[in-house]
Motif scaffolding. Structure first.
Motif, mmCIF file in Angstrom:
data_model
loop_
_atom_site.group_PDB
_atom_site.id
_atom_site.type_symbol
_atom_site.label_atom_id
_atom_site.label_comp_id
_atom_site.label_asym_id
_atom_site.label_seq_id
_atom_site.Cartn_x
_atom_site.Cartn_y
_atom_site.Cartn_z
ATOM 1 N N ASP A 76 0.825 -1.205 0.000
ATOM 2 C CA ASP A 76 0.000 0.000 0.000
ATOM 3 C C ASP A 76 0.866 1.265 0.000
ATOM 4 N N VAL A 77 1.847 1.298 0.894
ATOM 5 C CA VAL A 77 2.702 2.491 1.031
ATOM 6 C C VAL A 77 3.515 2.738 -0.232
ATOM 7 N N PHE A 78 4.176 1.687 -0.731
ATOM 8 C CA PHE A 78 5.079 1.895 -1.867
ATOM 9 C C PHE A 78 4.327 1.982 -3.198
ATOM 10 N N ALA A 79 3.137 1.412 -3.277
ATOM 11 C CA ALA A 79 2.323 1.611 -4.478
ATOM 12 C C ALA A 79 1.963 3.091 -4.592
ATOM 13 N N TYR A 80 1.671 3.710 -3.447
ATOM 14 C CA TYR A 80 1.347 5.138 -3.419
ATOM 15 C C TYR A 80 2.569 5.979 -3.794
ATOM 16 N N LEU A 81 3.718 5.681 -3.161
ATOM 17 C CA LEU A 81 4.932 6.480 -3.396
ATOM 18 C C LEU A 81 5.456 6.318 -4.825
ATOM 19 N N VAL A 82 5.515 5.081 -5.301
ATOM 20 C CA VAL A 82 5.994 4.827 -6.669
ATOM 21 C C VAL A 82 5.010 5.410 -7.683
ATOM 22 N N GLY A 83 3.713 5.301 -7.365
ATOM 23 C CA GLY A 83 2.689 5.836 -8.267
ATOM 24 C C GLY A 83 2.792 7.333 -8.429
ATOM 25 N N SER A 127 -10.620 3.617 -9.110
ATOM 26 C CA SER A 127 -9.676 4.348 -8.253
ATOM 27 C C SER A 127 -8.700 5.111 -9.148
ATOM 28 N N PRO A 128 -9.057 6.321 -9.539
ATOM 29 C CA PRO A 128 -8.280 7.093 -10.527
ATOM 30 C C PRO A 128 -6.820 7.340 -10.155
ATOM 31 N N LYS A 129 -6.485 7.330 -8.866
ATOM 32 C CA LYS A 129 -5.124 7.641 -8.446
ATOM 33 C C LYS A 129 -4.174 6.447 -8.550
ATOM 34 N N LYS A 130 -4.721 5.249 -8.668
ATOM 35 C CA LYS A 130 -3.870 4.056 -8.721
ATOM 36 C C LYS A 130 -3.326 3.850 -10.133
ATOM 37 N N SER A 131 -2.032 3.516 -10.210
ATOM 38 C CA SER A 131 -1.402 3.290 -11.513
ATOM 39 C C SER A 131 -0.759 1.911 -11.554
ATOM 40 N N TRP A 132 -0.531 1.418 -12.772
ATOM 41 C CA TRP A 132 0.144 0.134 -12.940
ATOM 42 C C TRP A 132 1.574 0.212 -12.425
ATOM 43 N N ILE A 145 2.876 -2.311 -9.519
ATOM 44 C CA ILE A 145 4.023 -3.201 -9.758
ATOM 45 C C ILE A 145 5.172 -2.863 -8.810
ATOM 46 N N GLY A 146 5.456 -1.552 -8.666
ATOM 47 C CA GLY A 146 6.530 -1.134 -7.764
ATOM 48 C C GLY A 146 6.248 -1.528 -6.328
ATOM 49 N N GLY A 147 5.008 -1.308 -5.883
ATOM 50 C CA GLY A 147 4.628 -1.675 -4.521
ATOM 51 C C GLY A 147 4.747 -3.168 -4.285
ATOM 52 N N THR A 148 4.335 -3.949 -5.280
ATOM 53 C CA THR A 148 4.414 -5.405 -5.167
ATOM 54 C C THR A 148 5.861 -5.874 -5.075
ATOM 55 N N ILE A 149 6.714 -5.339 -5.948
ATOM 56 C CA ILE A 149 8.124 -5.757 -5.956
ATOM 57 C C ILE A 149 8.804 -5.457 -4.622
ATOM 58 N N ILE A 150 8.603 -4.244 -4.117
ATOM 59 C CA ILE A 150 9.262 -3.856 -2.865
ATOM 60 C C ILE A 150 8.706 -4.654 -1.685
ATOM 61 N N ALA A 151 7.373 -4.775 -1.613
ATOM 62 C CA ALA A 151 6.757 -5.508 -0.503
ATOM 63 C C ALA A 151 7.141 -6.978 -0.528
ATOM 64 N N VAL A 152 7.108 -7.582 -1.712
ATOM 65 C CA VAL A 152 7.454 -8.996 -1.841
ATOM 66 C C VAL A 152 8.913 -9.234 -1.468
ATOM 67 N N THR A 153 9.779 -8.320 -1.870
ATOM 68 C CA THR A 153 11.210 -8.454 -1.544
ATOM 69 C C THR A 153 11.438 -8.444 -0.040
ATOM 70 N N ILE A 154 10.871 -7.448 0.646
ATOM 71 C CA ILE A 154 11.081 -7.322 2.098
ATOM 72 C C ILE A 154 10.424 -8.475 2.855
ATOM 73 N N ILE A 167 -0.851 -9.217 -4.577
ATOM 74 C CA ILE A 167 -1.859 -8.974 -5.619
ATOM 75 C C ILE A 167 -3.258 -9.070 -5.026
ATOM 76 N N GLY A 168 -3.460 -10.071 -4.166
ATOM 77 C CA GLY A 168 -4.767 -10.238 -3.532
ATOM 78 C C GLY A 168 -5.162 -9.048 -2.694
ATOM 79 N N GLY A 169 -4.202 -8.487 -1.958
ATOM 80 C CA GLY A 169 -4.490 -7.314 -1.147
ATOM 81 C C GLY A 169 -4.910 -6.126 -1.999
ATOM 82 N N GLN A 170 -4.264 -5.956 -3.128
ATOM 83 C CA GLN A 170 -4.611 -4.853 -4.029
ATOM 84 C C GLN A 170 -5.987 -5.063 -4.666
#
Length: 291
Positions: free
Chosen positions: A145-152, A165-170, A174-183, A236-239
């Motif tokens: 959630d946090v990094f999807a917002y920041l990367v977006g 949700s007009p503010k959400k971007s691909w 993707i950025g939020g998923t990569i960072i969250a999954v990594t950590i 992905i499920g959370g999003q």
């Protein structure tokens, strides 16, 4: 922003001990049971259905029964299935004999009963399987959630779901998923090294999936791939859960489901992605335990 920060801090102070300390299992179940009650009221308000008090009481009891069924299922096998079948039969019967339970509202009733109950119940069940899975889950959902917002904000150019949700971007997703999954994956793979003491890791597990099914027999590389795969699915499920909640709010023209958490909204506003992700993670772990 100040109000949101203060509320968030209070929620963390209350929830972290409940989720981590084993001896607080019963208070945790009670708190989430109250969350189910509030969540039901939030959805009924959203749907703007003028059900009679007795009908609201029935919906509440059925939802709490589903919640109890899933959190007690580990102790009483097949209890959740039995309660689910009974609840469905009751709802079908009520649709015939009660005016405000018309056939047109069947889907609403089933959605209300299962969405909140399964989400809250899955979180409790994850806690009972192992506190490490609660930590794993919230690492994924919060960081996504946090990094999807920041990367977006920084790189977002392609809208993910402009009508929902007009503010959400691909790029953000993707950025939020990569960072969250990594950590989260690092936590899951190096669990034994991050928490090496007997107090924090009494079973001496090397990874978070050790002890599930036959996974302890798999080598470290194989376990790493499994943990990363699970983390991706949960992220992905959370999003998806967040988008589903956004879709409901947009369809019914509301800003928030409720206002119990100042600056955050209602129970469903705060736990929409966590509920959905917890159902997915709990299902995956149950499947692993069967193989």
């Amino acid at each position: 922003m100040k109000k949101r920060t203060i509320t968030g801090a209070i929620m963390l102070i209350v929830l972290i001990p409940l989720l981590i300390i084993e001896q607080l299992s019963i208070p945790l179940k009670i708190v989430f049971g109250l969350g189910v009650v509030i969540g039901v009221f939030e959805l009924l308000k959203m749907y703007n259905k003028n059900y009679k008090k007795e009908s609201v009481a029935i919906i509440m009891l059925l939802s709490l029964a589903s919640y109890a069924g899933i959190i007690l299922n580990n102790h009483i096998p097949n209890l959740f299935i039995i309660i689910t079948l009974i609840n469905i039969i009751i709802i079908l019967a009520l649709s015939i004999y009660k005016e405000d339970f018309s056939k047109d509202n069947l889907g609403i009733m089933l959605f209300i009963m299962f969405y909140i109950s399964l989400g809250a119940g899955s979180l409790i069940s994850l806690k009972e399987i192992g506190t490490r899975f609660i930590v794993f889950l919230f690492l994924i959902t919060m960081l996504t959630d946090v990094f999807a917002y920041l990367v977006g904000i920084k790189f977002g150019k392609h809208k993910m779901a402009p009508l929902v949700s007009p503010k959400k971007s691909w790029e953000g997703a993707i950025g939020g998923t990569i960072i969250a999954v990594t950590i989260a994956s690092v936590f899951g793979i190096l669990y034994g090294k991050i928490l090496p003491t007997e107090f924090l890791n009494p079973n001496g597990l090397n990874t978070i999936i050790d002890g599930l099914g036959n996974l302890s027999d798999i080598n470290k590389v194989g376990k790493s791939f499994i943990i990363i795969f699970i983390a991706i699915i949960v992220s992905i499920g959370g999003q998806i859960g967040d988008l589903v909640a956004s879709k409901l709010k947009r369809n019914y023209e509301i800003k928030d489901f409720g206002n119990i958490f100042p600056g955050h909204g209602g129970v469903l506003d705060r736990f929409d992605s966590s509920f959905f992700a917890s159902m997915i993670l709990f299902t995956i772990l149950m499947f692993i335990n069967l193989i």
